[in-house]
Design a protein around this motif. Structure first.
Motif, PDB file in Angstrom:
ATOM      1  N   SER A   1      11.267   7.172  -0.447  1.00 45.02           N
ATOM      2  CA  SER A   1       9.925   7.542   0.003  1.00 45.02           C
ATOM      3  C   SER A   1       9.692   9.020  -0.272  1.00 45.02           C
ATOM      4  CB  SER A   1       9.741   7.257   1.490  1.00 45.02           C
ATOM      5  OG  SER A   1       8.492   7.694   1.925  1.00 45.02           O
TER       6      SER A   1
ATOM      7  N   ARG B   1       0.723   6.290   6.590  1.00 36.05           N
ATOM      8  CA  ARG B   1       0.806   5.825   5.203  1.00 36.05           C
ATOM      9  C   ARG B   1       2.114   6.327   4.602  1.00 36.05           C
ATOM     10  NH1 ARG B   1      -3.846   4.266   2.541  1.00 36.05           N
ATOM     11  NH2 ARG B   1      -3.095   5.248   0.614  1.00 36.05           N
TER      12      ARG B   1
ATOM     13  N   GLY C   1       4.441   6.343   1.285  1.00 39.43           N
ATOM     14  CA  GLY C   1       4.523   6.103  -0.150  1.00 39.43           C
ATOM     15  C   GLY C   1       5.945   5.756  -0.544  1.00 39.43           C
TER      16      GLY C   1
ATOM     17  N   GLU D   1       4.215   3.858  -7.250  1.00 40.54           N
ATOM     18  CA  GLU D   1       4.330   4.033  -5.803  1.00 40.54           C
ATOM     19  C   GLU D   1       3.628   2.898  -5.075  1.00 40.54           C
ATOM     20  OE1 GLU D   1       4.071   7.945  -3.229  1.00 40.54           O
ATOM     21  OE2 GLU D   1       2.063   7.114  -3.487  1.00 40.54           O
ATOM     22  N   ARG D   2       4.316   2.362  -4.091  1.00 42.98           N
ATOM     23  CA  ARG D   2       3.724   1.363  -3.204  1.00 42.98           C
ATOM     24  C   ARG D   2       3.376   2.052  -1.888  1.00 42.98           C
ATOM     25  NH1 ARG D   2       5.566  -3.625  -5.113  1.00 42.98           N
ATOM     26  NH2 ARG D   2       6.000  -3.382  -7.338  1.00 42.98           N
ATOM     27  N   VAL D   3       2.234   1.713  -1.336  1.00 48.97           N
ATOM     28  CA  VAL D   3       1.787   2.315  -0.082  1.00 48.97           C
ATOM     29  C   VAL D   3       1.928   1.292   1.033  1.00 48.97           C
ATOM     30  CG1 VAL D   3      -0.137   3.328   1.183  1.00 48.97           C
ATOM     31  CG2 VAL D   3       0.196   3.883  -1.229  1.00 48.97           C
TER      32      VAL D   3
ATOM     33  N   GLU E   1       1.234   0.722   5.014  1.00 52.69           N
ATOM     34  CA  GLU E   1       0.412   1.254   6.104  1.00 52.69           C
ATOM     35  C   GLU E   1       0.906   0.705   7.433  1.00 52.69           C
ATOM     36  OE1 GLU E   1      -3.706   0.613   5.387  1.00 52.69           O
ATOM     37  OE2 GLU E   1      -3.769   1.928   3.626  1.00 52.69           O
TER      38      GLU E   1
END
Length: 386
Positions: free
Chosen positions: A28, A51, A53, A92-94, A96
């Motif tokens: 991350s 959030r 990343g 990048e995956r977010v 939440e």
């Protein structure tokens, strides 16, 4: 024997792959938090949106996340961290996340760091990643909804009102002048407008904006030593801060232009115009870090109001003795509604202040401020000694 060696090598390979998947699968770079509303308040809940990343080269199993909550806030900040698919391109995956927190102590506190506990697909190894980004959270004082000054709207400068000075016996004798942008529509002289076929306004009708002053004594001599160390440490000082912001909000809502001062004349908040509740919210954020100071300047208070007559003056103090009552006695003669709240009155000090013309009230950290406010505002005053 060879079979056992091969089996042992296989187990070591699986274990190595498990550990490797934890160290290379998830990384991350960014942790960002946003609060709704932006400023938290003591006693109220605020939603925290997080959030995260994440970059991962191989699929990852679900994990468990925990966000660190400081002492000034309370709540449960943990849950399942979702599984992620492969991202061979390194995109990048977010992720939440969200959770509520409740303000417990006035001041600026820091959420974080965020930790994510991961387990490999085989369940053989576990790793915790700690992401060090922290987020400052401003916790404003609580605000109590106080009853309006209905019974004192006229005598105390009241809500916005209009006074009319007539030159003769009736409204027909009022002098009219042409309308200019910015004039209130209430001032239009309809008969003169019809006669001249142009908008006319009453010259003798004057609109006034009532003024009020809220004064909080921050002298450390009148509070505990904790009041100077950090916000939220002295219960008495916290009750005074709550009273201050609540009174300001009430007066602004009722249409007063309010000055918020220390006893030495220091402006704690820029003047707030009547009805401007947005500036009240700004004041709440500014009061999140208010603490006591060393100097004792209560005796200087009469100088701030000498030679003027103004609307309500609300004085909020901690320890209040007979000498203090004598020192502030002249102020009562310069206000349409002088009111003093004390957290720790000594002896008959408040009764002496009432004899000088003050409305009086006691602030108890464990009691209902609205009841104390209603009682103090509704209580009559005595005439000062001459």
């Amino acid at each position: 024997m060879e079979e056992l060696i091969y089996f042992g090598i296989l187990l070591l390979a699986v274990l190595g792959a498990s550990i490797g998947s934890l160290y290379f699968a998830r990384r991350s770079d960014v942790v960002a938090r946003a609060l709704i509303p932006d400023v938290a308040s003591v006693g109220r809940e605020t939603l925290v949106n997080v959030r995260v990343g994440v970059r991962t080269a191989v699929p990852t199993a679900p994990g468990w996340w925990i966000d660190t909550i400081p002492k000034g806030l309370s709540g449960s900040a943990e849950g399942i961290f979702p599984a992620l698919g492969s991202g061979l391109r390194g995109n990048e995956r977010v992720v939440e996340l969200s959770y509520p927190v409740r303000g417990e102590k006035r001041g600026v506190h820091y959420l974080g760091p965020l930790s994510v506990r991961s387990t490999d697909p085989f369940g053989l190894a576990r790793r915790s990643n700690v992401f060090g980004q922290r987020t400052a959270v401003t916790v404003a004082p609580a605000m109590v909804d106080l009853p309006p000054l209905i019974d004192y709207a006229g005598a105390a400068g009241g809500t916005l009102h209009t006074t009319t000075h007539q030159l003769g016996q009736g409204a027909d004798n009022l002098v009219a002048r042409p309308y200019v942008p910015g004039d209130s529509m209430r001032r239009i002289h309809w008969r003169a407008t019809a006669h001249r076929d142009a908008l006319m306004v009453r010259q003798e009708e004057q609109e006034s904006t009532p003024e009020a002053s809220v004064v909080i004594d921050r002298s450390a001599l009148r509070w505990g030593a904790e009041a100077m160390s950090a916000p939220g440490e002295d219960p008495g000082f916290e009750a005074a801060v709550v009273a201050c912001v609540s009174v300001v909000a009430r007066l602004v809502h009722d249409g007063y232009a309010v000055d918020v001062l220390d006893t030495d004349g220091t402006v704690l908040v820029e003047r707030i115009d009547g009805g401007d509740m947005t500036e009240v919210d700004v004041m709440l954020a500014q009061f999140a870090t208010l603490i006591a100071r060393r100097d004792d300047t209560l005796a200087r208070l009469p100088r701030l109001f000498g030679g003027v007559f103004t609307g309500p003056i609300i004085l909020i103090v901690g320890r209040f003795d007979l000498a203090d009552a004598e020192a502030v006695a002249p102020v009562a003669q310069h206000s349409s509604l002088p009111l003093v709240f004390a957290v720790a009155p000594v002896g008959d000090a408040l009764e002496r202040a009432a004899f000088s013309g003050w409305h009086i009230g006691v602030i108890d950290p464990g009691a209902d401020l609205a009841v104390a406010w209603s009682s103090a505002v509704g209580r009559g005053t005595n005439h000062a000694l001459v």
